[in-house]
Motif scaffolding. Structure first.
Motif, mmCIF file in Angstrom:
data_model
loop_
_atom_site.group_PDB
_atom_site.id
_atom_site.type_symbol
_atom_site.label_atom_id
_atom_site.label_comp_id
_atom_site.label_asym_id
_atom_site.label_seq_id
_atom_site.Cartn_x
_atom_site.Cartn_y
_atom_site.Cartn_z
ATOM 1 N N ALA A 6 0.880 -1.174 0.000
ATOM 2 C CA ALA A 6 0.000 0.000 0.000
ATOM 3 C C ALA A 6 0.912 1.217 0.000
ATOM 4 O O ALA A 6 1.553 1.512 1.003
ATOM 5 C CB ALA A 6 -0.915 -0.001 1.219
ATOM 6 N N TYR A 7 1.000 1.893 -1.128
ATOM 7 C CA TYR A 7 1.856 3.071 -1.198
ATOM 8 C C TYR A 7 1.391 4.080 -0.162
ATOM 9 O O TYR A 7 0.198 4.283 0.032
ATOM 10 C CB TYR A 7 1.800 3.701 -2.583
ATOM 11 N N ARG A 8 2.350 4.700 0.507
ATOM 12 C CA ARG A 8 2.085 5.686 1.561
ATOM 13 C C ARG A 8 1.211 5.093 2.658
ATOM 14 O O ARG A 8 0.308 5.745 3.170
ATOM 15 C CB ARG A 8 1.441 6.944 0.990
ATOM 16 N N ASP A 9 1.424 3.851 2.975
ATOM 17 C CA ASP A 9 0.687 3.165 4.043
ATOM 18 C C ASP A 9 -0.816 3.170 3.839
ATOM 19 O O ASP A 9 -1.586 3.130 4.785
ATOM 20 C CB ASP A 9 1.030 3.760 5.419
ATOM 21 N N GLY A 10 -1.250 3.276 2.593
ATOM 22 C CA GLY A 10 -2.671 3.225 2.284
ATOM 23 C C GLY A 10 -3.428 4.507 2.571
ATOM 24 O O GLY A 10 -4.633 4.552 2.423
ATOM 25 N N ALA A 11 -2.730 5.581 2.968
ATOM 26 C CA ALA A 11 -3.401 6.833 3.319
ATOM 27 C C ALA A 11 -3.435 7.826 2.163
ATOM 28 O O ALA A 11 -3.912 8.932 2.321
ATOM 29 C CB ALA A 11 -2.701 7.470 4.517
ATOM 30 N N ALA A 12 -2.935 7.457 1.008
ATOM 31 C CA ALA A 12 -2.844 8.372 -0.129
ATOM 32 C C ALA A 12 -4.180 8.487 -0.851
ATOM 33 O O ALA A 12 -4.885 7.504 -1.042
ATOM 34 C CB ALA A 12 -1.770 7.895 -1.101
ATOM 35 N N SER A 13 -4.484 9.699 -1.282
ATOM 36 C CA SER A 13 -5.675 9.925 -2.104
ATOM 37 C C SER A 13 -5.333 9.599 -3.559
ATOM 38 O O SER A 13 -4.162 9.410 -3.909
ATOM 39 C CB SER A 13 -6.123 11.385 -1.993
ATOM 40 N N SER A 14 -6.344 9.575 -4.401
ATOM 41 C CA SER A 14 -6.110 9.369 -5.836
ATOM 42 C C SER A 14 -5.197 10.456 -6.400
ATOM 43 O O SER A 14 -4.352 10.195 -7.250
ATOM 44 C CB SER A 14 -7.436 9.364 -6.600
ATOM 45 N N VAL A 15 -5.355 11.683 -5.903
ATOM 46 C CA VAL A 15 -4.494 12.787 -6.350
ATOM 47 C C VAL A 15 -3.050 12.512 -5.949
ATOM 48 O O VAL A 15 -2.131 12.664 -6.754
ATOM 49 C CB VAL A 15 -4.985 14.137 -5.768
ATOM 50 N N ASP A 16 -2.827 12.097 -4.695
ATOM 51 C CA ASP A 16 -1.476 11.784 -4.226
ATOM 52 C C ASP A 16 -0.835 10.700 -5.094
ATOM 53 O O ASP A 16 0.325 10.815 -5.495
ATOM 54 C CB ASP A 16 -1.496 11.279 -2.776
ATOM 55 N N LEU A 17 -1.590 9.637 -5.356
ATOM 56 C CA LEU A 17 -1.041 8.529 -6.134
ATOM 57 C C LEU A 17 -0.703 8.952 -7.559
ATOM 58 O O LEU A 17 0.327 8.553 -8.108
ATOM 59 C CB LEU A 17 -2.013 7.350 -6.131
ATOM 60 N N LEU A 18 -1.541 9.795 -8.154
ATOM 61 C CA LEU A 18 -1.256 10.271 -9.504
ATOM 62 C C LEU A 18 -0.022 11.168 -9.518
ATOM 63 O O LEU A 18 0.868 11.001 -10.348
ATOM 64 C CB LEU A 18 -2.459 11.016 -10.085
ATOM 65 N N LEU A 19 0.050 12.099 -8.589
ATOM 66 C CA LEU A 19 1.183 13.021 -8.569
ATOM 67 C C LEU A 19 2.493 12.335 -8.197
ATOM 68 O O LEU A 19 3.536 12.622 -8.775
ATOM 69 C CB LEU A 19 0.909 14.177 -7.601
ATOM 70 N N ASP A 20 2.450 11.431 -7.226
ATOM 71 C CA ASP A 20 3.682 10.805 -6.736
ATOM 72 C C ASP A 20 4.118 9.579 -7.538
ATOM 73 O O ASP A 20 5.307 9.315 -7.656
ATOM 74 C CB ASP A 20 3.532 10.396 -5.270
ATOM 75 N N TYR A 21 3.155 8.820 -8.069
ATOM 76 C CA TYR A 21 3.491 7.546 -8.704
ATOM 77 C C TYR A 21 3.023 7.434 -10.149
ATOM 78 O O TYR A 21 3.309 6.450 -10.824
ATOM 79 C CB TYR A 21 2.914 6.380 -7.887
ATOM 80 N N GLY A 22 2.232 8.407 -10.626
ATOM 81 C CA GLY A 22 1.844 8.429 -12.025
ATOM 82 C C GLY A 22 0.653 7.573 -12.399
ATOM 83 O O GLY A 22 0.452 7.271 -13.568
ATOM 84 N N PHE A 23 -0.166 7.181 -11.421
ATOM 85 C CA PHE A 23 -1.347 6.379 -11.746
ATOM 86 C C PHE A 23 -2.476 6.668 -10.772
ATOM 87 O O PHE A 23 -2.258 7.157 -9.677
ATOM 88 C CB PHE A 23 -1.027 4.880 -11.723
ATOM 89 N N VAL A 24 -3.680 6.370 -11.222
ATOM 90 C CA VAL A 24 -4.872 6.394 -10.374
ATOM 91 C C VAL A 24 -5.327 4.943 -10.275
ATOM 92 O O VAL A 24 -5.510 4.285 -11.298
ATOM 93 C CB VAL A 24 -5.991 7.261 -10.986
ATOM 94 N N PRO A 25 -5.473 4.402 -9.076
ATOM 95 C CA PRO A 25 -5.837 2.990 -8.959
ATOM 96 C C PRO A 25 -7.230 2.698 -9.512
ATOM 97 O O PRO A 25 -8.108 3.566 -9.507
ATOM 98 C CB PRO A 25 -5.781 2.714 -7.457
ATOM 99 N N ASN A 26 -7.407 1.488 -10.008
ATOM 100 C CA ASN A 26 -8.719 1.079 -10.516
ATOM 101 C C ASN A 26 -9.758 1.050 -9.404
ATOM 102 O O ASN A 26 -10.929 1.281 -9.638
ATOM 103 C CB ASN A 26 -8.633 -0.280 -11.202
ATOM 104 N N LYS A 27 -9.314 0.729 -8.190
ATOM 105 C CA LYS A 27 -10.196 0.783 -7.017
ATOM 106 C C LYS A 27 -9.722 1.974 -6.185
ATOM 107 O O LYS A 27 -8.784 1.868 -5.411
ATOM 108 C CB LYS A 27 -10.105 -0.513 -6.216
ATOM 109 N N PRO A 28 -10.324 3.154 -6.382
ATOM 110 C CA PRO A 28 -9.819 4.355 -5.722
ATOM 111 C C PRO A 28 -9.949 4.297 -4.201
ATOM 112 O O PRO A 28 -10.859 3.653 -3.679
ATOM 113 C CB PRO A 28 -10.673 5.480 -6.300
#
Length: 124
Positions: A39-61
């Motif tokens: 779980a990137y960022r211990d699972g506390a990341a928002s869709s915005v965080d994941l897109l900005l930091d890792y370049g993707f939006v999860p299929n299950k937001p």
């Protein structure tokens, strides 16, 4: 790989040292050949965080993190309501979408879903 319900976690050893190392520790039995997920960022990341930091939006937001993000920015959410979620989802189904456009649409859909799940008093 990222998963909202991972089967492993990362442990940093000697984090205060310049030559710190890390280990991946299984949280459950992982079958041979199965993907190891974190779980990137211990699972506390928002869709915005994941897109900005890792370049993707999860299929299950991450709905909880997305709702917390939206609740902090209520005055700026009219744009999410301007386009119906159905239209966003329909555009996501189009063939040949540019990968950057696809991730932007996934982000809009994730945030629209989170907006719909906000308590009535918290919605703009």
């Amino acid at each position: 790989n990222h998963a909202p319900e991972p089967n492993a976690r990362m442990v940093v050893r000697d984090a205060e040292k310049d030559d710190a190392t890390f280990a991946i520790v299984a949280e459950q039995k992982i079958a041979k050949g199965a993907q190891i997920t974190l779980a990137y960022r211990d699972g506390a990341a928002s869709s915005v965080d994941l897109l900005l930091d890792y370049g993707f939006v999860p299929n299950k937001p991450p709905a909880g993190a997305d709702r917390r993000l939206l609740a902090k920015h209520r005055d700026e959410l009219a744009a999410l309501r301007a386009v119906p979620r159905k239209a966003t989802l329909a555009e996501l189904q189009e063939e040949g979408l540019d990968p950057t456009r696809r991730e932007a649409l996934k982000l809009r859909a994730a945030l629209q879903l989170a907006l719909d799940q906000l308590p009535a008093g918290a919605q703009p």
